[in-house]
Every structure is written in structure tokens, then in C-alpha cells.
Scaffold this motif. Structure first.
Motif, PDB file in Angstrom:
ATOM      1  N   GLY A  12      37.940  39.982-137.566  1.00  0.00           N
ATOM      2  CA  GLY A  12      36.525  39.593-137.568  1.00  0.00           C
ATOM      3  C   GLY A  12      35.861  40.072-138.848  1.00  0.00           C
TER       4      GLY A  12
ATOM      5  N   SER B 238      25.797  37.216-137.282  1.00  0.00           N
ATOM      6  CA  SER B 238      25.408  37.718-138.610  1.00  0.00           C
ATOM      7  C   SER B 238      24.772  36.654-139.499  1.00  0.00           C
ATOM      8  CB  SER B 238      26.631  38.334-139.302  1.00  0.00           C
ATOM      9  OG  SER B 238      27.154  39.393-138.544  1.00  0.00           O
TER      10      SER B 238
ATOM     11  N   ARG C 100      17.079  39.875-141.427  1.00  0.00           N
ATOM     12  CA  ARG C 100      17.297  40.914-140.424  1.00  0.00           C
ATOM     13  C   ARG C 100      16.350  42.065-140.702  1.00  0.00           C
ATOM     14  NH1 ARG C 100      19.640  37.598-138.169  1.00  0.00           N
ATOM     15  NH2 ARG C 100      21.677  37.587-137.207  1.00  0.00           N
TER      16      ARG C 100
ATOM     17  N   HIS D   7      41.393  32.063-140.276  1.00  0.00           N
ATOM     18  CA  HIS D   7      42.594  32.674-139.706  1.00  0.00           C
ATOM     19  C   HIS D   7      42.218  33.309-138.371  1.00  0.00           C
ATOM     20  CE1 HIS D   7      44.851  32.081-143.359  1.00  0.00           C
ATOM     21  NE2 HIS D   7      45.905  32.642-142.797  1.00  0.00           N
TER      22      HIS D   7
ATOM     23  N   PRO E  29      35.110  41.866-133.441  1.00  0.00           N
ATOM     24  CA  PRO E  29      34.970  40.443-133.116  1.00  0.00           C
ATOM     25  C   PRO E  29      33.583  40.044-132.637  1.00  0.00           C
ATOM     26  CG  PRO E  29      35.892  41.565-131.246  1.00  0.00           C
ATOM     27  CD  PRO E  29      35.627  42.620-132.288  1.00  0.00           C
TER      28      PRO E  29
ATOM     29  N   ILE F 202      20.708  34.321-128.681  1.00  0.00           N
ATOM     30  CA  ILE F 202      19.410  34.752-129.242  1.00  0.00           C
ATOM     31  C   ILE F 202      18.869  33.566-130.036  1.00  0.00           C
ATOM     32  CG2 ILE F 202      18.180  36.373-130.706  1.00  0.00           C
ATOM     33  CD1 ILE F 202      20.201  38.481-130.170  1.00  0.00           C
TER      34      ILE F 202
ATOM     35  N   GLY G  44      22.582  45.669-134.591  1.00  0.00           N
ATOM     36  CA  GLY G  44      23.665  46.261-135.397  1.00  0.00           C
ATOM     37  C   GLY G  44      23.596  46.004-136.883  1.00  0.00           C
TER      38      GLY G  44
HETATM   39  C1  LIG Z   1      19.397  36.117-134.007  1.00  0.00           C
HETATM   40  C2  LIG Z   1      19.729  37.579-134.176  1.00  0.00           C
HETATM   41  C3  LIG Z   1      18.788  38.435-134.726  1.00  0.00           C
HETATM   42  C4  LIG Z   1      19.102  39.766-134.934  1.00  0.00           C
HETATM   43  N1  LIG Z   1      18.190  40.586-135.539  1.00  0.00           N
HETATM   44  C5  LIG Z   1      18.576  41.822-135.931  1.00  0.00           C
HETATM   45  C6  LIG Z   1      17.735  42.600-136.756  1.00  0.00           C
HETATM   46  O1  LIG Z   1      16.632  42.180-137.107  1.00  0.00           O
HETATM   47  N2  LIG Z   1      18.178  43.807-137.166  1.00  0.00           N
HETATM   48  C7  LIG Z   1      19.400  44.291-136.815  1.00  0.00           C
HETATM   49  O2  LIG Z   1      19.755  45.401-137.208  1.00  0.00           O
HETATM   50  N3  LIG Z   1      20.227  43.565-136.020  1.00  0.00           N
HETATM   51  C8  LIG Z   1      19.849  42.349-135.605  1.00  0.00           C
HETATM   52  N4  LIG Z   1      20.689  41.582-134.858  1.00  0.00           N
HETATM   53  C9  LIG Z   1      21.998  42.118-134.490  1.00  0.00           C
HETATM   54  C10 LIG Z   1      23.021  42.015-135.606  1.00  0.00           C
HETATM   55  O3  LIG Z   1      22.801  40.876-136.400  1.00  0.00           O
HETATM   56  C11 LIG Z   1      24.410  42.010-134.991  1.00  0.00           C
HETATM   57  O4  LIG Z   1      24.527  43.178-134.188  1.00  0.00           O
HETATM   58  C12 LIG Z   1      25.507  42.014-136.035  1.00  0.00           C
HETATM   59  O5  LIG Z   1      25.377  40.917-136.897  1.00  0.00           O
HETATM   60  C13 LIG Z   1      26.873  41.989-135.333  1.00  0.00           C
HETATM   61  O6  LIG Z   1      27.869  41.700-136.278  1.00  0.00           O
HETATM   62  P1  LIG Z   1      29.392  41.545-135.839  1.00  0.00           P
HETATM   63  O7  LIG Z   1      30.163  41.583-137.106  1.00  0.00           O
HETATM   64  O8  LIG Z   1      29.695  42.524-134.762  1.00  0.00           O
HETATM   65  O9  LIG Z   1      29.468  40.113-135.130  1.00  0.00           O
HETATM   66  P2  LIG Z   1      29.640  38.650-135.758  1.00  0.00           P
HETATM   67  O10 LIG Z   1      28.747  38.472-136.913  1.00  0.00           O
HETATM   68  O11 LIG Z   1      29.513  37.680-134.647  1.00  0.00           O
HETATM   69  O12 LIG Z   1      31.096  38.656-136.321  1.00  0.00           O
HETATM   70  C14 LIG Z   1      32.245  38.647-135.518  1.00  0.00           C
HETATM   71  C15 LIG Z   1      33.284  37.854-136.278  1.00  0.00           C
HETATM   72  O13 LIG Z   1      34.537  37.966-135.631  1.00  0.00           O
HETATM   73  C16 LIG Z   1      35.203  36.738-135.762  1.00  0.00           C
HETATM   74  N5  LIG Z   1      36.210  36.666-134.723  1.00  0.00           N
HETATM   75  C17 LIG Z   1      36.034  36.797-133.393  1.00  0.00           C
HETATM   76  N6  LIG Z   1      37.199  36.688-132.744  1.00  0.00           N
HETATM   77  C18 LIG Z   1      38.150  36.496-133.692  1.00  0.00           C
HETATM   78  C19 LIG Z   1      39.553  36.291-133.661  1.00  0.00           C
HETATM   79  N7  LIG Z   1      40.250  36.267-132.502  1.00  0.00           N
HETATM   80  N8  LIG Z   1      40.205  36.112-134.830  1.00  0.00           N
HETATM   81  C20 LIG Z   1      39.546  36.140-136.010  1.00  0.00           C
HETATM   82  N9  LIG Z   1      38.206  36.304-136.097  1.00  0.00           N
HETATM   83  C21 LIG Z   1      37.521  36.486-134.950  1.00  0.00           C
HETATM   84  C22 LIG Z   1      34.096  35.702-135.592  1.00  0.00           C
HETATM   85  O14 LIG Z   1      34.436  34.444-136.130  1.00  0.00           O
HETATM   86  C23 LIG Z   1      32.947  36.371-136.341  1.00  0.00           C
HETATM   87  O15 LIG Z   1      32.884  35.962-137.698  1.00  0.00           O
HETATM   88  C24 LIG Z   1      20.378  40.256-134.567  1.00  0.00           C
HETATM   89  C25 LIG Z   1      21.317  39.403-133.987  1.00  0.00           C
HETATM   90  C26 LIG Z   1      20.994  38.072-133.803  1.00  0.00           C
HETATM   91  C27 LIG Z   1      22.032  37.159-133.215  1.00  0.00           C
END
Ligand SMILES: Cc1cc2nc3c(=O)[nH]c(=O)nc-3n(C[C@H](O)[C@H](O)[C@H](O)COP(=O)(O)OP(=O)(O)OC[C@H]3O[C@@H](n4cnc5c(N)ncnc54)[C@H](O)[C@@H]3O)c2cc1C
Length: 382
Positions: A10, A44, A49, A170, A200, A220, A343
Motif C-alpha cells: 500500500g 489519501s 487535508r 501491483h 492498506p 467520507i 491520519g
Molecule cells: C475525505 C477525507 C478527508 C480527510 N481529512 C483529513 C484531514 O483533514 N486531516 C487528516 O489528518 N486526515 C484526514 N483524513 C484521514 C487521512 O487522509 C487518512 O487517514 C490517510 O490518508 C490514510 O492513508 P492510508 O495510506 O492508510 O490509506 P490509503 O490512502 O487508502 O492507502 C492505502 C493504499 O493501499 C493500497 N492497497 C490496499 N490493498 C492493497 C493490496 N492488497 N495490494 C497493493 N496495494 C493495496 C490501496 O490501493 C491504497 O493506495 C481524511 C480522510 C478522508 C477520506
């Protein structure tokens, strides 16, 4: 000794930051994602944000936020990108509203700079917001707005410059623990690694080793409203804001597109999803009207009909704090997921923590409240 080979599964903001920090510390990094970096199907994306330091979610986050702020600047320098604009942050509502009171308590206990603006002063300084009589604003000067898509790109660029191999498109189809590490299957190949970092986002339950973790994908929805006077709504005039009100509530982001401000309503539903792939993309007229009513009531400087609506998937835990630590029941695996809508601002420091855990098994940061086992322990007690 050769460098440890580490898979990052991810590359949303959390995996991207982790890949960057791992590569800087000399690990041999393979970073996999189903989609391209900066895509809009997960958590993301969406133009902006919030970054804030006086944190209603608890004072335990303050040292992490302060470290994250330094690291955002480090990433900007490394990747030659502008990612964080410190425009300040407002929490707006009645003085005894739980969030307003929690932000104030955090600022006071942690000796953070802040100002409390009474109704008249708040109306004079920030007429972009409507205040009912008796409402206040808390101003956190250590707050600002982040740009999510360029941030993910910048972190992966910095990771690649430090030697990481980034593999978009991938999907990891299978991750299996072996006697010496993990076997990762992706893109028709298998990769043997010493350690796996799972980042992920809302897809946690889609990976077999993470299936038991309590991460619920939810929708969201964000909406953008045209500003009548755009200059008055840009970051040099309008801080980010958390608005609390009995009729509506939202987070509010200044205009970054030269036309409109963004709000994310908190009083409208955030429906559960079975899988992030089921994210609805169509817009509902009922939702648009409800968001418009919130803007009409509380944001006098905008045309109260959304000009853009977009949906994103995010993973929520039962207590809305992340899961960060060794993957329960497995050796040589770290999990970072369940960021529950807050996050992004912390992503660089979470990447540093993921790196510490993968390379040394421990971290100097205090993350006791984020331990993945906390839900398993609660289940055992029952
Ligand atoms: C609309 C919205 C507004 C927000 N506002 C704020 C804010 O103002 N301030 C703040 O601090 N936080 C905010 N957040 C929260 C913050 O954006 C998220 O907590 C953060 O982006 C999480 O990132 P992540 O990398 O965990 O998830 P993601 O960005 O979803 O990334 C996970 C990645 O894993 C990949 N993946 C999953 N499974 C697999 C697999 N089997 N093989 C390969 N790849 C895989 C996916 O394709 C994806 O790219 C907000 C969230 C949202 C949705």
C-alpha cells in the motif's frame, strides 16, 4: 551485513512515508500498490487535508504532531515540493461544546500558543463564518492545510531517490509468512522479504493476514462551494476550521483551486462499505441539499449549492484511533491502518514509527494508545 529486504503493501500516504523513511535508513524497499500513487479511490486524495496541533483527540498526539510538522518540512526540501501552508486553524462553537473544550484543554495543558476569540472579535476577524450569539473561536496558530496528492507523490519520489523500488498497479494477491520472513505474490511474481509492512488503508480486511483487525471501511463525502470573494477565502485570509453547531458540523478548508472552499460535513452519515471497491461515485440530491443547508446557515460568503461533490473510502477502528504496531500473531510484520479520518497530518511520523518497528522492533515515540492488540485484549476480557 546486507540490508533487510522489506515489502510495503500500500502506497497511500502512510505506505509512501514509510517507504521514504525505510529507504533513508538503508533498507532494500519494495513498495506495492494496486493503483497509481495519488489515486482517488482510497483515503489519501481530495485536494486538501487539515494539519492542527491543539488536538481534540488527546494530548498524547502533541509530540507526534510536532515531529510530523518538522518532517513535512524535511519532505518539502527533499522533494522540492510545497505541501504544507501554515494558515492557522479555528475550532468554532459554543465554549462548552465537547470538541471546543477539548481543544482548549489540550492547548492549555500542553502550553501551546492559542487565542480564544469571543463572539464579537471572532465575527470581526473572520466574517467568512457566521457565529450565533455566545459562540467562540479557538485559534491554533500551529495549524494549516496540506496538499494530499502532491504529498504522496513527493514521499515516493524521495523514497525512490533513496533507493526504494515503487511498484504501482501491483496488487498484492497473497502475503504468506515463511520461516524467515514473508512471501509476497503480486503481478504474477513472488518476492521473498525479511519483513512486511502492511499499510492498506481501508482495504485491511481484504488481506488475509489482516482479516481479523477491526477496520471498517466507510464513505467520507466532501463538497466544494463557490466563494463570492475568492481572495477572502484563500489560505492567507482563512484558516482551516472545525465547525461545531447544533444544526450542522463540518471541517472547512480554504480555497486552493482559485474558486471554492471545501467542507466535509460531520453531521451527515458516513455509511459503512463492505469493501472500498463498492465506494459510490454518484451524487445524491438529498446529500447535496443537506450540505447546502449547512453552508447557507454557517458560511455567509459562499453560494450555498455545492459545485463539486466527491467520495473517498477510509478505514475506521471502533475507538477511531489507528492500529500501529507488530501484526498480532505474526513475526516480522508491522501493521499501520485504521486511521479513522485523522491520519494524514501524522503520516510522516507514522512512517518513521513503522520504520523503527520494522528495523529494530521498537520506537522512541509513545504509541501505547495505538497498539493493535487493544481490541483483542478487550475481546479476551469478555
Ligand atoms: C475525505 C477525507 C478527508 C480527510 N481529512 C483529513 C484531514 O483533514 N486531516 C487528516 O489528518 N486526515 C484526514 N483524513 C484521514 C487521512 O487522509 C487518512 O487517514 C490517510 O490518508 C490514510 O492513508 P492510508 O495510506 O492508510 O490509506 P490509503 O490512502 O487508502 O492507502 C492505502 C493504499 O493501499 C493500497 N492497497 C490496499 N490493498 C492493497 C493490496 N492488497 N495490494 C497493493 N496495494 C493495496 C490501496 O490501493 C491504497 O493506495 C481524511 C480522510 C478522508 C477520506
Amino acid at each position: 551485513m546486507s540490508s533487510p529486504r522489506i515489502a510495503v503493501v500500500g502506497t497511500g500516504v502512510i505506505g509512501a512515508m514509510t517507504a521514504w523513511r525505510l529507504a533513508l535508513r538503508g533498507a532494500d524497499v519494495l513498495a506495492f500498490d494496486t493503483h497509481s500513487p495519488g489515486h482517488d479511490r482510497g483515503a489519501s486524495a481530495g485536494e486538501s487535508r487539515i494539519f492542527r496541533t491543539a488536538y481534540k483527540e488527546g494530548p498524547a498526539y502533541v509530540p507526534l504532531l510536532q515531529r510530523a510538522r518538522e518532517m513535512w518540512r524535511e519532505l518539502e526540501r527533499s522533494a522540492d515540493a510545497r505541501l504544507l501552508t501554515m494558515c492557522g486553524g479555528l475550532t468554532i462553537g459554543a465554549p462548552d461544546d465537547p470538541d471546543v473544550a477539548a481543544v482548549r484543554r489540550c492547548a492549555e495543558q500542553q502550553h501551546l500558543d492559542h487565542e480564544v476569540l469571543g463572539t464579537a472579535e471572532a465575527r470581526r476577524r473572520y466574517p467568512q463564518h457566521h457565529l450565533d450569539e455566545g459562540e467562540v473561536m479557538l485559534l491554533d496558530p500551529a495549524a494549516g492545510v496540506l496538499r494530499p496528492e502532491p504529498a504522496v507523490q513527493a514521499a515516493l519520489r524521495a523514497a525512490e531517490s533513496a533507493g526504494a523500488r515503487v511498484l504501482p498497479h501491483h496488487p498484492v494477491a497473497e502475503a504468506v509468512e515463511t520461516s524467515s520472513g514473508w512471501r509476497i505474490s503480486s503481478g504474477g511474481e513472488t518476492f521473498e522479504v525479511d519483513h512486511a509492512i502492511f499499510a492498506p488503508g481501508p482495504w485491511a480486511r481484504g488481506l488475509e493476514p489482516l482479516r481479523q483487525l477491526p477496520v471498517q471501511p466507510r464513505v467520507i463525502t466532501a463538497s466544494w462551494f463557490a466563494a463570492r470573494d475568492v481572495a477572502a477565502h484563500e489560505p492567507d485570509a482563512l484558516p482551516i476550521a472545525i465547525r461545531r453547531h447544533p444544526e450542522a458540523g463540518f471541517s472547512c478548508f480554504p480555497a486552493l483551486d482559485g474558486a471554492s472552499i471545501k467542507i466535509i460535513p460531520h453531521h451527515l452519515p458516513r455509511p459503512d462499505l463492505d469493501r472500498p471497491e463498492d465506494l459510490p461515485r454518484g451524487e445524491s440530491p438529498e446529500w447535496a441539499r443537506a450540505a447546502g443547508r449547512a453552508a447557507e446557515r454557517l458560511l455567509p460568503g459562499v453560494v450555498p449549492h455545492p459545485i463539486r461533490i466527491a467520495t473517498y473510502a477510509e478505514g475506521f477502528t471502533p475507538d477511531e484511533h489507528a492500529l500501529l504496531g507488530a501484526l498480532p500473531g505474526s513475526a516480522n510484520a508491522t501493521v499501520l491502518t485504521g486511521f479513522s479520518g485523522h491520519g494524514f497530518k501524522l503520516a510522516p511520523v507514522f512512517g518513521e514509527i513503522g520504520t523503527d518497528l520494522a528495523l529494530t522492533g521498537t520506537t522512541g515515540h509513545d504509541i501505547a494508545h495505538l497498539a493493535p492488540e487493544r481490541f483483542a485484549e478487550a475481546a479476551d476480557v469478555r
